[in-house]
Scaffold this active site. Structure first.
Site, PDB file in Angstrom:
ATOM      1  N   GLY A 141      -5.442  -5.646  17.228  1.00 50.24           N
ATOM      2  CA  GLY A 141      -5.690  -4.217  17.407  1.00 50.24           C
ATOM      3  C   GLY A 141      -5.793  -3.899  18.881  1.00 50.24           C
ATOM      4  CB  CYS A 173     -13.266  -7.392  22.024  1.00 50.51           C
ATOM      5  SG  CYS A 173     -12.700  -5.872  22.809  1.00 50.51           S
ATOM      6  CG  LEU A 174      -7.074  -8.246  22.774  1.00 48.69           C
ATOM      7  CD1 LEU A 174      -5.832  -7.369  22.642  1.00 48.69           C
ATOM      8  CD2 LEU A 174      -6.690  -9.711  22.923  1.00 48.69           C
ATOM      9  CD  GLU A 182      -8.962  -1.767  17.969  1.00 48.08           C
ATOM     10  OE1 GLU A 182      -9.183  -1.367  19.125  1.00 48.08           O
ATOM     11  OE2 GLU A 182      -8.793  -2.968  17.696  1.00 48.08           O
TER      12      GLU A 182
HETATM   13  O1  GNR Z   1      -7.662  -9.114  18.381  1.00 46.54           O
HETATM   14  C1  GNR Z   1      -8.714  -8.672  17.909  1.00 46.54           C
HETATM   15  N1  GNR Z   1      -9.308  -9.343  16.892  1.00 46.54           N
HETATM   16  C2  GNR Z   1     -10.370  -8.863  16.161  1.00 46.54           C
HETATM   17  C3  GNR Z   1     -11.031  -9.733  15.313  1.00 46.54           C
HETATM   18  C4  GNR Z   1     -12.083  -9.306  14.557  1.00 46.54           C
HETATM   19  C5  GNR Z   1     -12.503  -7.991  14.616  1.00 46.54           C
HETATM   20  C6  GNR Z   1     -11.864  -7.105  15.470  1.00 46.54           C
HETATM   21  C7  GNR Z   1     -10.804  -7.530  16.241  1.00 46.54           C
HETATM   22  S1  GNR Z   1      -9.989  -6.407  17.278  1.00 46.54           S
HETATM   23  C8  GNR Z   1      -9.353  -7.482  18.499  1.00 46.54           C
HETATM   24  C9  GNR Z   1      -8.442  -6.741  19.440  1.00 46.54           C
HETATM   25  C10 GNR Z   1      -9.248  -5.728  20.215  1.00 46.54           C
HETATM   26  O2  GNR Z   1      -9.983  -6.019  21.125  1.00 46.54           O
HETATM   27  N2  GNR Z   1      -9.180  -4.495  19.842  1.00 46.54           N
HETATM   28  O3  GNR Z   1      -9.910  -3.569  20.478  1.00 46.54           O
HETATM   29 NI    NI Z   2     -11.667  -4.573  21.176  1.00 47.86          NI
END
Ligand code: GNR
Ligand code: NI
Length: 178
Positions: free
Chosen positions: A46, A91-92, A134
């Site tokens: 995401g 989260c990235l 998100e």
């Molecule tokens: O890549 C992502 N993996 C994820 C795993 C568990 C719950 C939420 C996420 S979102 C994340 C990508 C991201 O940072 N989106 O904002």
């Molecule tokens: Ni995130």
């Protein structure tokens, strides 16, 4: 198409409240395409536009294994929530950190698609978690906000130290103990 830079916690720009999209036009569609390329190469499941320093209410998600099911939510709103679930989130913008977060199990989400048409979807499980994660970004929230202050401070210090050393988020690095 372009791969964009992803802001890393505790970057203050991740605290901005993203603005609604007024018109879903080609600029927005180009943003969606660039976000998709960025998310796929990270790789992540995401991405919110605010993470690439565009404070607009645009999110994308793809839970497929082969990058074949991109889902686009513009101006997303959760209109119903039910139950609770807890899964390990990452989260990235918070590289190498994974921790459980409690969220609604099932939600009804309303949004615009990439053509600007309104749709509603009832979702549960990982997709529901992802949409909530998100939308939090669009409201200036990051999943570490749900952790204890001690854990959050450890994460903040480590990432700040890495930023000073010029360490860039390693691709799929090892998880670090909180
Ligand atoms: O890549 C992502 N993996 C994820 C795993 C568990 C719950 C939420 C996420 S979102 C994340 C990508 C991201 O940072 N989106 O904002
Ligand atoms: Ni995130």
């Amino acid at each position: 198409m372009a791969v964009l830079d992803i802001l890393v916690y505790p970057d203050p720009r991740l605290r901005e409240i993203a603005e609604p999209v007024v018109r879903v036009d080609d600029n927005i569609r180009t943003l969606v395409d660039d976000m998709a390329e960025t998310m796929y190469q990270a790789p992540g499941i995401g991405l919110a536009a605010i993470q690439v320093n565009i404070p607009k209410r645009v999110i994308i998600i793809d839970l497929s294994k082969d990058q074949s099911e991109l889902q686009v939510f513009i101006n997303p709103q959760i209109v119903e929530r039910d139950g609770t679930q807890e899964i390990e989130e990452g989260c990235l913008s918070v590289p190498d950190v994974f921790a459980p977060v409690r969220r609604a199990e099932s939600i009804l989400v309303r949004a615009l698609n990439r053509d600007g048409d309104r749709f509603e979807m009832r979702v549960e499980g990982l997709l529901s978690v992802c949409i909530q994660h998100e939308i939090d970004h669009l409201d200036g929230k990051v999943f570490v906000d749900y952790l204890s202050r001690l854990k959050r401070e450890r994460i903040r210090k480590r990432l700040q130290k890495q930023a000073k050393r010029g360490v860039h988020p390693a691709p799929a690095g090892d998880a670090v103990t909180l």
